[in-house]
Motif scaffolding. Structure first.
Motif, short mmCIF file in Angstrom:
data_model
loop_
_atom_site.label_atom_id
_atom_site.label_comp_id
_atom_site.label_asym_id
_atom_site.label_seq_id
_atom_site.Cartn_x
_atom_site.Cartn_y
_atom_site.Cartn_z
N SER A 49 0.82 -1.22 0.00
CA SER A 49 0.00 0.00 0.00
C SER A 49 0.85 1.26 0.00
O SER A 49 0.35 2.33 -0.32
N LEU A 50 2.11 1.16 0.35
CA LEU A 50 2.97 2.34 0.35
C LEU A 50 3.71 2.51 -0.97
O LEU A 50 4.52 3.42 -1.11
N VAL A 51 3.46 1.66 -1.93
CA VAL A 51 3.99 1.86 -3.28
C VAL A 51 2.90 2.65 -4.01
O VAL A 51 1.95 2.08 -4.53
N ILE A 52 3.04 3.96 -3.99
CA ILE A 52 1.98 4.82 -4.49
C ILE A 52 1.98 4.89 -6.02
O ILE A 52 3.03 4.82 -6.65
N GLY A 53 0.80 5.04 -6.57
CA GLY A 53 0.61 5.04 -8.02
C GLY A 53 1.38 6.13 -8.75
O GLY A 53 1.77 5.95 -9.91
N SER A 54 1.62 7.25 -8.09
CA SER A 54 2.33 8.33 -8.77
C SER A 54 3.76 7.95 -9.12
O SER A 54 4.36 8.55 -10.02
N PHE A 55 4.33 6.93 -8.47
CA PHE A 55 5.66 6.48 -8.85
C PHE A 55 5.67 5.86 -10.24
O PHE A 55 6.65 5.95 -10.96
N GLY A 56 4.58 5.23 -10.63
CA GLY A 56 4.48 4.69 -11.99
C GLY A 56 4.55 5.80 -13.02
O GLY A 56 5.24 5.67 -14.04
N ALA A 57 3.86 6.89 -12.75
CA ALA A 57 3.90 8.03 -13.67
C ALA A 57 5.28 8.68 -13.69
O ALA A 57 5.77 9.11 -14.74
N SER A 58 5.93 8.74 -12.54
CA SER A 58 7.30 9.28 -12.49
C SER A 58 8.24 8.40 -13.30
O SER A 58 9.14 8.91 -14.00
N ALA A 59 8.05 7.09 -13.22
CA ALA A 59 8.89 6.17 -13.99
C ALA A 59 8.76 6.43 -15.49
O ALA A 59 9.75 6.38 -16.22
N CYS A 101 -11.38 18.72 -0.17
CA CYS A 101 -9.99 18.44 0.21
C CYS A 101 -9.19 17.91 -0.99
O CYS A 101 -8.05 18.31 -1.21
N SER A 102 -9.79 17.03 -1.76
CA SER A 102 -9.11 16.45 -2.95
C SER A 102 -8.74 17.54 -3.95
O SER A 102 -7.60 17.62 -4.41
N ALA A 103 -9.72 18.37 -4.27
CA ALA A 103 -9.48 19.44 -5.24
C ALA A 103 -8.46 20.45 -4.71
O ALA A 103 -7.57 20.90 -5.44
N PHE A 104 -8.58 20.79 -3.44
CA PHE A 104 -7.67 21.76 -2.83
C PHE A 104 -6.24 21.24 -2.85
O PHE A 104 -5.30 21.96 -3.18
N ALA A 105 -6.05 19.97 -2.51
CA ALA A 105 -4.70 19.38 -2.46
C ALA A 105 -4.04 19.38 -3.83
O ALA A 105 -2.88 19.79 -3.97
N VAL A 106 -4.76 18.96 -4.85
CA VAL A 106 -4.18 18.90 -6.20
C VAL A 106 -3.88 20.31 -6.72
O VAL A 106 -2.78 20.60 -7.20
N ALA A 107 -4.86 21.20 -6.61
CA ALA A 107 -4.68 22.56 -7.13
C ALA A 107 -3.54 23.28 -6.40
O ALA A 107 -2.71 23.95 -7.04
N ILE A 129 -3.24 11.28 -3.33
CA ILE A 129 -3.14 10.02 -2.58
C ILE A 129 -3.11 10.30 -1.07
O ILE A 129 -3.69 9.55 -0.28
N ALA A 130 -2.47 11.40 -0.67
CA ALA A 130 -2.46 11.76 0.75
C ALA A 130 -3.87 12.02 1.27
O ALA A 130 -4.14 11.82 2.45
N VAL A 131 -4.75 12.43 0.38
CA VAL A 131 -6.13 12.74 0.76
C VAL A 131 -7.05 11.52 0.65
O VAL A 131 -7.80 11.21 1.57
N ILE A 132 -6.99 10.82 -0.47
CA ILE A 132 -7.94 9.73 -0.71
C ILE A 132 -7.35 8.35 -0.44
O ILE A 132 -8.00 7.34 -0.67
N GLY A 133 -6.12 8.31 0.05
CA GLY A 133 -5.45 7.04 0.32
C GLY A 133 -6.11 6.26 1.44
O GLY A 133 -7.07 6.72 2.08
N SER A 134 -5.55 5.12 1.73
CA SER A 134 -6.09 4.22 2.75
C SER A 134 -5.89 4.81 4.15
O SER A 134 -5.19 5.80 4.34
N GLU A 135 -6.47 4.14 5.10
CA GLU A 135 -6.30 4.54 6.51
C GLU A 135 -4.82 4.45 6.88
O GLU A 135 -4.32 5.26 7.66
N GLN A 136 -4.12 3.47 6.32
CA GLN A 136 -2.69 3.32 6.59
C GLN A 136 -1.93 4.56 6.13
O GLN A 136 -1.04 5.04 6.84
N ILE A 137 -2.29 5.10 4.97
CA ILE A 137 -1.67 6.34 4.48
C ILE A 137 -2.00 7.49 5.42
O ILE A 137 -1.13 8.27 5.82
#
Length: 185
Positions: A49-59, A101-107, A129-137
């Motif tokens: 769960s800590l392998v966040i999806g944005s790392f795929g886009a960075s790759a 919160c989602s819109a505010f964080a991204v913008a 992801i910090a906003v909509i991520g799992s409880e673990q996040i």
């Protein structure tokens, strides 16, 4: 096929050569598997769960578009870290209204990246992801900035330095004469 090659040339900063395709695959494979293994091992095999999806886009950027300004180290690392901070703060302030919160964080993360010259498109996803991520996040709070975000960005960066500089026709970062964290305009 000719039409495809013309479209590819317009859409890519890299040449369509077998060597580039292979090195992009190798870099992205090594980057993501390293992050996955370290985070899996760090949390004793619970999940990824800590392998966040944005790392795929960075790759995609740092291994597949190595010459893009958005793929440079300052953007990769700064964009992710600043966006993670914005995302965590946004969640702490506005978690009662997740849609806002989602819109505010991204913008806000986009604005911060633009103002700091660290624009990295996957950073917007890191904030989200910090906003909509799992409880673990969410339970990580500001630790989210360090693990998984900063640690993952640094792992991708180190692998990009090695893999993208093995072939003679690829160089990363673009300008090695400048200190990447203190870019002089």
């Amino acid at each position: 096929m000719k039409k495809f090659l013309e479209q590819f040339k317009r859409a890519s900063t890299e040449k369509l050569e077998i060597a580039n395709l292979i090195w992009s695959w190798i870099g992205s494979f090594l980057g993501i598997i390293t992050i996955s293994f370290i985070h899996y091992d760090l949390f004793k095999g619970t999940d990824l769960s800590l392998v966040i999806g944005s790392f795929g886009a960075s790759a995609v950027l740092i291994y597949g578009a190595v010459h893009s300004p958005l793929a440079q180290p300052r953007n990769l690392i700064g964009g992710h870290i600043l966006s993670a901070i914005v995302g965590v703060i946004s969640f702490k302030l506005f978690s009662g209204n997740i849609w806002f919160c989602s819109a505010f964080a991204v913008a806000t993360s986009i604005l911060v990246m633009q103002l700091t010259l660290t624009l990295h498109p996957p950073g917007g996803a890191t904030a989200l992801i910090a906003v909509i991520g799992s409880e673990q996040i969410h339970n990580l709070g500001f630790l989210y900035v360090l693990v998984p975000v900063a640690s993952g960005a640094f792992i991708l960066f180190v692998i990009a330095i090695f893999v993208n500089n093995i072939p003679s026709h690829r160089h990363y970062p673009n300008d090695t004469k400048k200190i990447w964290f203190f870019r002089k305009e």
